[in-house]
Design a protein around this motif. Structure first.
Motif, mmCIF file in Angstrom:
data_model
loop_
_atom_site.group_PDB
_atom_site.id
_atom_site.type_symbol
_atom_site.label_atom_id
_atom_site.label_comp_id
_atom_site.label_asym_id
_atom_site.label_seq_id
_atom_site.Cartn_x
_atom_site.Cartn_y
_atom_site.Cartn_z
ATOM 1 N N SER A 20 49.084 50.709 49.170
ATOM 2 C CA SER A 20 47.984 50.587 48.208
ATOM 3 C C SER A 20 47.306 51.940 48.056
ATOM 4 O O SER A 20 47.045 52.619 49.050
ATOM 5 C CB SER A 20 46.959 49.562 48.686
ATOM 6 O OG SER A 20 47.561 48.305 48.856
ATOM 7 N N SER A 65 44.060 53.870 45.798
ATOM 8 C CA SER A 65 42.920 53.826 44.878
ATOM 9 C C SER A 65 42.587 55.249 44.474
ATOM 10 O O SER A 65 42.506 56.139 45.324
ATOM 11 C CB SER A 65 41.696 53.212 45.548
ATOM 12 O OG SER A 65 41.940 51.883 45.909
ATOM 13 N N GLU A 111 44.041 51.555 40.383
ATOM 14 C CA GLU A 111 44.394 50.809 41.592
ATOM 15 C C GLU A 111 45.890 50.529 41.503
ATOM 16 O O GLU A 111 46.352 49.950 40.509
ATOM 17 C CB GLU A 111 43.620 49.490 41.681
ATOM 18 C CG GLU A 111 42.115 49.641 41.734
ATOM 19 C CD GLU A 111 41.621 50.234 43.034
ATOM 20 O OE1 GLU A 111 42.262 50.009 44.082
ATOM 21 O OE2 GLU A 111 40.601 50.941 42.997
#
Length: 151
Positions: free
Chosen positions: A60, A62, A87
């Motif tokens: 992940s 961001s 994101e």
């Protein structure tokens, strides 16, 4: 695990599949070339599953770009200073024939040395192309390092 055994173990991983799970982009305002932009990046890796033949991870990332003073905390950045946010989640699967189940903590420690650098390369390319399509100059992420970038 000794460093020698760890490197031997790492060499036997084969990247099998990379898939974008989610990609959310938000353009906060029009891009002005003459105003300095700052970037905050944060990433994480987690184990999804291991079977006898593959190991799956979720990477992940961001991204927040903004104008104004440099800040380390995204909560301190005013909406009117934000340029865009992204994101991104990437599923990354490695082929690894395992005779036994590896403890999750050990697998995460070893996997983090492989997953983040592998996924980072795909994320860099995707974000560069995505920002151009959003009407910005290409966002060029810095080369991968074992840190969370800020400011």
């Amino acid at each position: 695990m000794s460093q020698t055994n760890q490197f031997d173990w790492l060499e036997r991983w084969d990247l099998e599949q990379v898939s974008v799970r989610t990609l959310h982009c938000k353009k906060w305002k029009e891009y002005e070339l003459d105003i300095e932009k700052h970037i905050l990046l944060n990433y994480s890796t987690k184990l999804l599953r291991q079977t006898g033949i593959d190991i799956s991870f979720l990477f992940s990332l961001s991204v927040l770009t903004y104008e104004g003073e440099k800040k380390e905390d995204p909560a301190e950045i005013l909406e009117e200073d934000r340029t865009f946010t992204i994101e991104l989640e990437i599923d990354i699967v490695y082929y690894k024939e395992l005779a036994e189940t590896i403890p999750e903590a050990e697998l995460l420690e070893i996997g983090s040395q492989i997953v983040a650098p592998d996924a980072w390369a795909y994320a860099r390319e995707l974000l560069s192309n995505m920002t151009v399509r959003m009407g910005y100059r290409p966002l060029l992420l810095p080369p991968y390092q074992k840190v969370v970038y800020g400011g």
